[in-house]
Design a protein around this motif. Sequence first.
Motif, PDB file in Angstrom:
ATOM      1  N   SER A  49     -14.404 -22.928   1.621  1.00 22.13           N
ATOM      2  CA  SER A  49     -14.816 -22.302   0.358  1.00 22.13           C
ATOM      3  C   SER A  49     -14.178 -20.917   0.256  1.00 22.13           C
ATOM      4  O   SER A  49     -13.784 -20.329   1.264  1.00 22.13           O
ATOM      5  CB  SER A  49     -16.337 -22.162   0.314  1.00 22.13           C
ATOM      6  OG  SER A  49     -16.727 -21.111   1.185  1.00 22.13           O
ATOM      7  N   GLN A  50     -14.111 -20.425  -0.968  1.00 17.22           N
ATOM      8  CA  GLN A  50     -13.519 -19.105  -1.222  1.00 17.22           C
ATOM      9  C   GLN A  50     -14.159 -18.042  -0.328  1.00 17.22           C
ATOM     10  O   GLN A  50     -13.480 -17.223   0.276  1.00 17.22           O
ATOM     11  CB  GLN A  50     -13.769 -18.793  -2.703  1.00 17.22           C
ATOM     12  CG  GLN A  50     -13.041 -17.612  -3.218  1.00 17.22           C
ATOM     13  CD  GLN A  50     -11.565 -17.964  -3.471  1.00 17.22           C
ATOM     14  OE1 GLN A  50     -10.951 -18.669  -2.686  1.00 17.22           O
ATOM     15  NE2 GLN A  50     -11.024 -17.455  -4.555  1.00 17.22           N
ATOM     16  N   GLU A  51     -15.499 -18.070  -0.240  1.00 18.13           N
ATOM     17  CA  GLU A  51     -16.228 -17.057   0.531  1.00 18.13           C
ATOM     18  C   GLU A  51     -15.885 -17.163   2.023  1.00 18.13           C
ATOM     19  O   GLU A  51     -15.700 -16.164   2.704  1.00 18.13           O
ATOM     20  CB  GLU A  51     -17.738 -17.188   0.322  1.00 18.13           C
ATOM     21  CG  GLU A  51     -18.201 -16.758  -1.054  1.00 18.13           C
ATOM     22  CD  GLU A  51     -17.708 -15.359  -1.440  1.00 18.13           C
ATOM     23  OE1 GLU A  51     -17.961 -14.408  -0.681  1.00 18.13           O
ATOM     24  OE2 GLU A  51     -17.052 -15.228  -2.504  1.00 18.13           O
ATOM     25  N   GLN A  52     -15.811 -18.408   2.513  1.00 17.29           N
ATOM     26  CA  GLN A  52     -15.456 -18.586   3.937  1.00 17.29           C
ATOM     27  C   GLN A  52     -14.036 -18.077   4.198  1.00 17.29           C
ATOM     28  O   GLN A  52     -13.751 -17.509   5.237  1.00 17.29           O
ATOM     29  CB  GLN A  52     -15.563 -20.066   4.329  1.00 17.29           C
ATOM     30  CG  GLN A  52     -17.001 -20.545   4.447  1.00 17.29           C
ATOM     31  CD  GLN A  52     -17.065 -22.060   4.547  1.00 17.29           C
ATOM     32  OE1 GLN A  52     -16.366 -22.788   3.847  1.00 17.29           O
ATOM     33  NE2 GLN A  52     -17.903 -22.550   5.449  1.00 17.29           N
ATOM     34  N   GLN A  53     -13.160 -18.292   3.217  1.00 19.29           N
ATOM     35  CA  GLN A  53     -11.783 -17.814   3.393  1.00 19.29           C
ATOM     36  C   GLN A  53     -11.737 -16.283   3.438  1.00 19.29           C
ATOM     37  O   GLN A  53     -11.039 -15.709   4.259  1.00 19.29           O
ATOM     38  CB  GLN A  53     -10.893 -18.328   2.270  1.00 19.29           C
ATOM     39  CG  GLN A  53     -10.650 -19.816   2.353  1.00 19.29           C
ATOM     40  CD  GLN A  53      -9.519 -20.276   1.435  1.00 19.29           C
ATOM     41  OE1 GLN A  53      -8.592 -19.529   1.165  1.00 19.29           O
ATOM     42  NE2 GLN A  53      -9.597 -21.502   0.971  1.00 19.29           N
ATOM     43  N   TYR A  54     -12.512 -15.640   2.566  1.00 23.09           N
ATOM     44  CA  TYR A  54     -12.534 -14.171   2.601  1.00 23.09           C
ATOM     45  C   TYR A  54     -13.017 -13.685   3.965  1.00 23.09           C
ATOM     46  O   TYR A  54     -12.474 -12.749   4.530  1.00 23.09           O
ATOM     47  CB  TYR A  54     -13.447 -13.606   1.510  1.00 23.09           C
ATOM     48  CG  TYR A  54     -12.775 -13.458   0.166  1.00 23.09           C
ATOM     49  CD1 TYR A  54     -11.595 -12.721   0.043  1.00 23.09           C
ATOM     50  CD2 TYR A  54     -13.306 -14.048  -0.974  1.00 23.09           C
ATOM     51  CE1 TYR A  54     -10.964 -12.584  -1.189  1.00 23.09           C
ATOM     52  CE2 TYR A  54     -12.676 -13.913  -2.208  1.00 23.09           C
ATOM     53  CZ  TYR A  54     -11.509 -13.185  -2.311  1.00 23.09           C
ATOM     54  OH  TYR A  54     -10.885 -13.045  -3.516  1.00 23.09           O
ATOM     55  N   ALA A  55     -14.062 -14.365   4.474  1.00 22.11           N
ATOM     56  CA  ALA A  55     -14.637 -13.934   5.750  1.00 22.11           C
ATOM     57  C   ALA A  55     -13.577 -13.992   6.854  1.00 22.11           C
ATOM     58  O   ALA A  55     -13.579 -13.166   7.773  1.00 22.11           O
ATOM     59  CB  ALA A  55     -15.828 -14.805   6.097  1.00 22.11           C
ATOM     60  N   THR A  80     -27.244  -5.950   3.920  1.00 27.81           N
ATOM     61  CA  THR A  80     -26.483  -6.686   4.954  1.00 27.81           C
ATOM     62  C   THR A  80     -26.589  -6.088   6.355  1.00 27.81           C
ATOM     63  O   THR A  80     -26.141  -6.708   7.313  1.00 27.81           O
ATOM     64  CB  THR A  80     -24.984  -6.770   4.568  1.00 27.81           C
ATOM     65  OG1 THR A  80     -24.620  -5.560   3.951  1.00 27.81           O
ATOM     66  CG2 THR A  80     -24.697  -7.939   3.649  1.00 27.81           C
ATOM     67  N   ARG A 102     -10.267  -8.793  -2.475  1.00 32.25           N
ATOM     68  CA  ARG A 102     -10.820  -9.336  -3.724  1.00 32.25           C
ATOM     69  C   ARG A 102     -10.166  -8.669  -4.929  1.00 32.25           C
ATOM     70  O   ARG A 102      -9.842  -9.319  -5.911  1.00 32.25           O
ATOM     71  CB  ARG A 102     -12.329  -9.118  -3.769  1.00 32.25           C
ATOM     72  CG  ARG A 102     -13.078  -9.964  -2.741  1.00 32.25           C
ATOM     73  CD  ARG A 102     -14.575  -9.757  -2.874  1.00 32.25           C
ATOM     74  NE  ARG A 102     -15.295 -10.428  -1.815  1.00 32.25           N
ATOM     75  CZ  ARG A 102     -15.796 -11.661  -1.922  1.00 32.25           C
ATOM     76  NH1 ARG A 102     -15.643 -12.343  -3.027  1.00 32.25           N
ATOM     77  NH2 ARG A 102     -16.440 -12.207  -0.906  1.00 32.25           N
ATOM     78  N   GLU A 120     -12.796  -5.488   2.532  1.00 30.97           N
ATOM     79  CA  GLU A 120     -12.803  -6.759   1.796  1.00 30.97           C
ATOM     80  C   GLU A 120     -12.548  -6.536   0.299  1.00 30.97           C
ATOM     81  O   GLU A 120     -11.932  -7.352  -0.365  1.00 30.97           O
ATOM     82  CB  GLU A 120     -14.160  -7.448   2.011  1.00 30.97           C
ATOM     83  CG  GLU A 120     -14.183  -8.850   1.484  1.00 30.97           C
ATOM     84  CD  GLU A 120     -15.456  -9.591   1.884  1.00 30.97           C
ATOM     85  OE1 GLU A 120     -15.937  -9.383   3.014  1.00 30.97           O
ATOM     86  OE2 GLU A 120     -15.946 -10.367   1.056  1.00 30.97           O
TER      87      GLU A 120
END
Length: 541
Positions: free
Chosen positions: A347-353, A500, A312, A308
Amino acid sequence: MTAVSTMMRAPLSLNHFLDRAGRYHADVEIVSRLPDKSLHRHKFRDFHRRALALAEVLVEAGVQPGDRVATLSWNHYAHLECYFGIPAAGAVMHNLNLRLFPHDLAFIVNHAKDRILIVDDVLLPLLAQFSKDVKFERIIVVPLTGKPVPAGYDDYEELLRKASGRFEPVVVDEHAPCGMCYTSGTTGHPKGVVYSHRSTVLHTLVAALPGALRVSDADTVLPVVPMFHANAWGLPYLAVFVGAKLVMPGPHLDADSLLDLFEREAVTVTGGVPTIWLSILQTLRNQPERYRLKPGMRMLVGGSAAPESLFRGFDEFDLEVGTAWGMTETSPLGTVSALTAAMKSLSQEQQYALRVKQGRAAPLVEIRLVGEQGEVPWDGQSVGEIQVRGPWITGSYHEMPVSESSFTPDGWLRTGDVGCIDEHGFLRLTDRTKDLIKSGGEWISSVDLENAIMGHPAVLEAAVIAVPHPRWAERPLAAIVLRPGMSATAEEIQQSLSRTFAKWQVPDAYDFVAEIPRTSTGKFLKTKLRDMYKDWAWPGA
Ligand code: ADP
């Protein structure tokens, strides 16, 4: 009476791509970096003429439909001519992986029964290391350095000059073979995969789609991935088909040489294994003002999981990382991680996921996950072996019996990869069957751990493997390469993972190393790592 289709049975053929390149894309450029670092430029017009000249030379040399003609070459204009000239002669282009050990190359050449070899002059020393174990009828040398071709070999340029220029491509059935690659043998003996005109054409049409690699004539494509590695993921076929400018890096694959080409030729699409991109990102960070890349340049990262931190990191430079999963056996496009229009409002975070996953099966490819109890649900958690089928997925290996370890009785390819699929149909690859870590009866994903460790700011690269443990059967160990000039301790990394991962999943052994051993295609060589750490002394165990 039942209706009969009135459509013509026109065979799908690579010859059609070649013809289009000469007819419609004649002025599009092909730029190649030569061994001396100078740039060689010609146009699709020249490529079209020279590929047909090569086909004519091969037919005159007695090459018959279905015969194998091997290439031992870097990425450049002449290798591209082979990609189309050899099939235009009705023959099968067999690209040899120049990073293999000479004895593996000899095995592959003999197994494939290659009749003719086309080789870069700079690779003659490599050929010398296995030439006594193989027997080519003819060896044609591409004089990339401009030096005279040594006696006993044919000069590629001289042969092309002798062609009449009036050659018509050999027409073969669409199911006839056009190309062949051996798996690099990361997990076993190399096995031959033979592509057909039909499979290659269909693969190219789908790869070009907006929901896949989205390549058009507005693009400039630079395949960093070698043309001997699963056909450079189809990028050369794609560029010729749509008429995209092609930039070939030759043997210069270091970060600065590549960044220089990206800038100089305004590259918009490129692709390669994660290692390459990790070092490119590092170079950009060290000298953010040095290179001016085309904003939005798309980098296809595949061959191993892309961490990831890579997505980023490149986003900060307005460069777009995308990923796809596949293998030599799948031509190679199996799945591609392209967000749908609806996903772009997440959201940006959901897209990264979602972006870090390997994505949905490409159109025309079917995928399923199979566990010990049969098919597993697409719930984003249940893990199973990935099986695929489709028009560009191999159904057997060249001159090998079809075994149940590779193919299921109902006709699916068993990929040896393990993963889960979420409710959007996005695959997340967690391991290769042979890389799985089983600790105290529970599976641990090495890929998830590697990605998380590579997210640590001081870490350049990390590989996680299973090491025998007296109490837990196996425990994960992380081999870590730190960024130059940075430091981190095992405790710090362990602590960051604890946020995590469950306690039992977190590696309890860390080894800081100068480099991680790699396969011929740039992946972590986990068999070697396992061997290196097999006697690891577990404290208190
Ligand atoms: P080899 O099998 O010798 O490594 P291939 O290039 O055919 O040669 O590798 C295919 C394998 O690479 C897949 O089975 C998978 O394990 C891995 N792979 C390919 N793409 C990805 C990806 N996007 N993410 C994770 N692993 C990948």
